[in-house]
Enzyme design. Structure first.
Site, PDB file in Angstrom:
ATOM      1  N   ASN A  10       9.684  87.363  16.562  1.00  7.83           N
ATOM      2  CA  ASN A  10      10.035  86.768  17.852  1.00  7.83           C
ATOM      3  C   ASN A  10      11.553  86.834  17.955  1.00  7.83           C
ATOM      4  OD1 ASN A  10      10.644  85.046  19.970  1.00  7.83           O
ATOM      5  ND2 ASN A  10       9.218  83.430  19.332  1.00  7.83           N
ATOM      6  N   ARG A  94       7.000  89.749  19.919  1.00  2.58           N
ATOM      7  CA  ARG A  94       7.083  89.088  21.216  1.00  2.58           C
ATOM      8  C   ARG A  94       7.992  89.937  22.089  1.00  2.58           C
ATOM      9  NH1 ARG A  94      10.785  83.984  22.978  1.00  2.58           N
ATOM     10  NH2 ARG A  94       9.942  83.724  25.062  1.00  2.58           N
ATOM     11  N   HIS A 183       7.154  82.824  28.809  1.00  2.00           N
ATOM     12  CA  HIS A 183       6.544  81.887  27.844  1.00  2.00           C
ATOM     13  C   HIS A 183       5.019  81.929  27.937  1.00  2.00           C
ATOM     14  CE1 HIS A 183      10.434  79.307  28.288  1.00  2.00           C
ATOM     15  NE2 HIS A 183      10.525  80.031  27.192  1.00  2.00           N
ATOM     16  N   ARG A 244      20.554  77.124  31.039  1.00  2.00           N
ATOM     17  CA  ARG A 244      20.273  77.780  32.342  1.00  2.00           C
ATOM     18  C   ARG A 244      20.070  76.736  33.433  1.00  2.00           C
ATOM     19  NH1 ARG A 244      15.412  81.233  29.837  1.00  2.00           N
ATOM     20  NH2 ARG A 244      16.406  81.257  27.787  1.00  2.00           N
ATOM     21  N   GLU A 387       3.383  80.181  19.162  1.00  2.31           N
ATOM     22  CA  GLU A 387       3.456  81.532  19.726  1.00  2.31           C
ATOM     23  C   GLU A 387       3.181  82.575  18.645  1.00  2.31           C
ATOM     24  OE1 GLU A 387       7.317  80.198  21.328  1.00  2.31           O
ATOM     25  OE2 GLU A 387       6.946  81.522  23.012  1.00  2.31           O
TER      26      GLU A 387
END
Ligand code: ADP
Ligand code: UVW
Ligand code: MG
Length: 407
Positions: A10, A94, A183, A244, A387
């Site tokens: 990832n 990922r 995501h 962000r 994940e």
């Protein structure tokens, strides 16, 4: 011998998280993280999870993702779990932006690499790192299948009414401007796990998933299918994040160009890296922000309040999108660990059937759990995301010999 191991990578903008799993029983053999790649000192933390070895941590300069992956390969080799092992079946990656067409995990070939590269302008923080990870892994094991699992895949089911922006349709189509969402691997895993926690089938539950990490996004999942999500063309839209801004009036950008004399690139950096919590109060770690709030610091309080206000708006919006909600679920670093964020996000929403039980909510645990009181109409849940496990499962399902696929 059947190869049953999967290495999952990832690669983030300045980090690589990795796990080595044995898919014969989904057990973890090793896990780790390389952080601050490209900075003066990077940090590698490696934890062997088999054979009783101790976690190892070291600091050294690591210039880029290629060096990072080579350092990871060295650490794995030290535990006898080297990337050269014949037991390795595949490497799962990922990949953040897969555009509209990658709806499934995909074995990587030149055409896939080209497409991921073409999408760099819409995922400038993520896709380049993903590509370097893939290319380095391919050079280390050219014989192995390398599989891309896309953040965008789970969201490709969104109806056009949710996926389209209301801008001139020809211009939008020409530049493939639409909402892709990110995501997705986490939203898929967590929404499924939440159904299980409620003792129901995914088809029978409507869930609002709040993935609150450094990047953060919400999704509305109806019967296991994503019908809306807060991130858009890029991972900048939606919730307030660590660095962000999330949603802003797009006119802020023209204003900064015309009146603030900033270039597009400068505004890109401003909104992606210098905004959100860090831009509001100088910290992007929710632990530190809560500590400052508890000490009565106004700047941190305002940052927290803005974060929660936005979160609450998305809960309300997705409640309306779904019509009926069975559960609201918190996940990722902030969602799993911050009781004050969970409490504040649902405060005042009793009329919607939402509440948290103070005691249940304050328990710290790695387990999936319900934190709403018995009487609440809608379950509030905390479900740790995974994940890496999801990527490993999707990767293995694609490459394993048929008799092993249900391992
Ligand atoms: N105990 C905690 N309390 C509050 N926030 C936490 C805690 N632990 C981690 N976090 C938050 O989780 C964030 C990282 O979440 P994570 O899901 O790992 O993000 P990413 O995958 O985007 O790097 C940190 O920036 C921090 O704000
Ligand atoms: C897509 C995205 O925002 O990812 P992350 O949270 O890992 O930065
Ligand atoms: Mg994350």
């Amino acid at each position: 011998m059947t190869a049953t191991r999967v290495l999952v990578l990832n690669s983030g903008s300045s980090s690589v998280k990795y796990q080595l799993l044995d898919m014969s029983d989904s057990s973890r053999l090793a896990a780790g993280l390389v952080e601050r790649i490209g900075e003066e000192t990077s940090r590698l933390k490696h934890t062997p999870l088999t054979g009783g070895g101790e976690a190892r941590e070291r600091e050294q300069p690591i210039a880029d993702h290629e060096e990072a992956l080579k350092a990871v390969a060295d650490e794995l080799a030290r535990d006898g779990l080297g990337i050269d092992s014949p037991e390795l079946a595949a490497i799962g990656h990922r990949v953040v932006h897969g555009g509209k067409f990658f709806t499934e995990p995909t074995v990587i070939d030149d055409a896939v690499l080209k497409e991921v590269e073409r999408l760099i302008p819409v995922a400038p923080l993520h896709n380049p790192a993903n590509l370097t990870g893939i290319r380095t892994a391919m050079a280390l094991r050219p014989d192995l299948p390398q599989v891309a699992v896309f953040d965008t895949a789970f969201h490709t089911t969104m109806p056009e009414s949710a996926a389209r922006y209301a801008i001139d349709i020809k211009t939008a189509d020409e530049h493939r401007i639409r909402r892709y969402g990110f995501h997705g691997t986490s939203h898929a895993y967590v929404s499924r796990r939440t159904a299980q926690l409620l003792g129901k089938e995914p088809e029978d539950v409507n869930v609002i998933v709040l993935h609150l990490g450094n990047g953060a996004s919400a999704s509305a999942v109806r019967g296991g299918i994503c019908v809306d999500t807060s991130m858009g063309l890029t991972p900048l839209e939606g919730l307030v994040m660590g660095t962000r801004s999330g949603d802003v009036d797009p006119a802020v950008i023209f204003h900064l160009m015309r009146v603030g004399n900033m270039t597009a690139d400068e505004i890109d950096v401003l909104l992606n890296k210098k905004s959100g919590l860090i831009g509001l109060c100088g910290d992007n770690d929710m632990r530190e922000i809560r500590r400052r709030v508890d000490e009565g610091e106004q700047e941190a309080r305002l940052a927290f309040d803005i974060y929660i206000h936005r979160l609450k708006k998305y809960i309300g919006a997705y409640y309306a999108v779904l019509g009926r909600v069975d559960a609201i679920v918190f996940t990722a670093g902030v969602g799993e660990n911050s009781a004050p964020v969970r409490e504040a996000a649902v405060a005042g929403l009793e009329e919607l059937g939402l509440a948290v039980d103070g005691e249940l909510n304050s328990v710290r645990s790695d387990e999936a759990r319900i934190v709403s009181p018995e009487y609440a109409r809608v379950a509030v849940a905390v479900v740790p995301t995974d994940e890496e496990l999801e990527i490993a499962q999707q990767t293995y399902a694609l490459v394993a010999p048929p008799e092993n696929r249900n391992a």
